[in-house]
Design a protein around this motif. Sequence first.
Motif, short mmCIF file in Angstrom:
data_model
loop_
_atom_site.label_atom_id
_atom_site.label_comp_id
_atom_site.label_asym_id
_atom_site.label_seq_id
_atom_site.Cartn_x
_atom_site.Cartn_y
_atom_site.Cartn_z
N LEU A 62 0.73 -3.19 -15.06
CA LEU A 62 1.39 -4.39 -15.58
C LEU A 62 2.22 -5.05 -14.49
O LEU A 62 2.16 -6.27 -14.30
N GLU A 63 2.95 -4.26 -13.75
CA GLU A 63 3.76 -4.80 -12.66
C GLU A 63 2.88 -5.55 -11.65
O GLU A 63 3.19 -6.67 -11.25
N ARG A 64 1.77 -4.95 -11.28
CA ARG A 64 0.89 -5.56 -10.28
C ARG A 64 0.22 -6.82 -10.82
O ARG A 64 0.04 -7.80 -10.09
N GLU A 65 -0.16 -6.82 -12.08
CA GLU A 65 -0.78 -8.02 -12.68
C GLU A 65 0.23 -9.16 -12.74
O GLU A 65 -0.12 -10.32 -12.50
N LEU B 202 0.83 -1.21 0.00
CA LEU B 202 0.00 0.00 0.00
C LEU B 202 0.86 1.26 0.00
O LEU B 202 0.58 2.21 -0.74
N ARG B 203 1.93 1.27 0.82
CA ARG B 203 2.83 2.44 0.84
C ARG B 203 3.50 2.63 -0.52
O ARG B 203 3.59 3.74 -1.03
N ASP B 204 4.00 1.53 -1.10
CA ASP B 204 4.65 1.61 -2.41
C ASP B 204 3.68 2.11 -3.48
O ASP B 204 4.06 2.91 -4.34
N THR B 205 2.46 1.63 -3.43
CA THR B 205 1.45 2.07 -4.40
C THR B 205 1.15 3.55 -4.23
O THR B 205 1.06 4.29 -5.22
N ASP B 206 0.99 3.99 -3.00
CA ASP B 206 0.74 5.42 -2.75
C ASP B 206 1.88 6.28 -3.28
O ASP B 206 1.65 7.31 -3.91
N ARG B 207 3.12 5.85 -3.04
CA ARG B 207 4.28 6.61 -3.53
C ARG B 207 4.30 6.63 -5.06
O ARG B 207 4.57 7.67 -5.67
#
Length: 98
Positions: free
Chosen positions: A36-39, A9-14
């Motif tokens: 793409l990275e998350r998939e 969550l922190r990485d996504t927010d950043r």
Amino acid sequence: MDPLVERLLRDTDRSLARIERLAPSKRLAHLLLLALEREQIAAVAYSEQMVVSRIGRLAVDDEARTLVRRVVLWAQRDESLHAQYLRGLLLQSRQPLP
């Protein structure tokens, strides 16, 4: 909350904050790369190699275990197709990737 989930969550927010600061013309490519990275992460997480031991430890009968395995494999295929679709969008844009 699980430390791994908190970190994600922190990485996504950043990442989203960084993308938000970009010029509008560059945002889409960066968002697609993030997606793409998350998939790809999800596809690996659902891969049979990653879940076979967990499925084997389920306190259920063999029929239920087989059903869970099938569901997880379908989820992995779904995530892989999402990643493939995103790769296609990125290639179709014909713009240099960040």
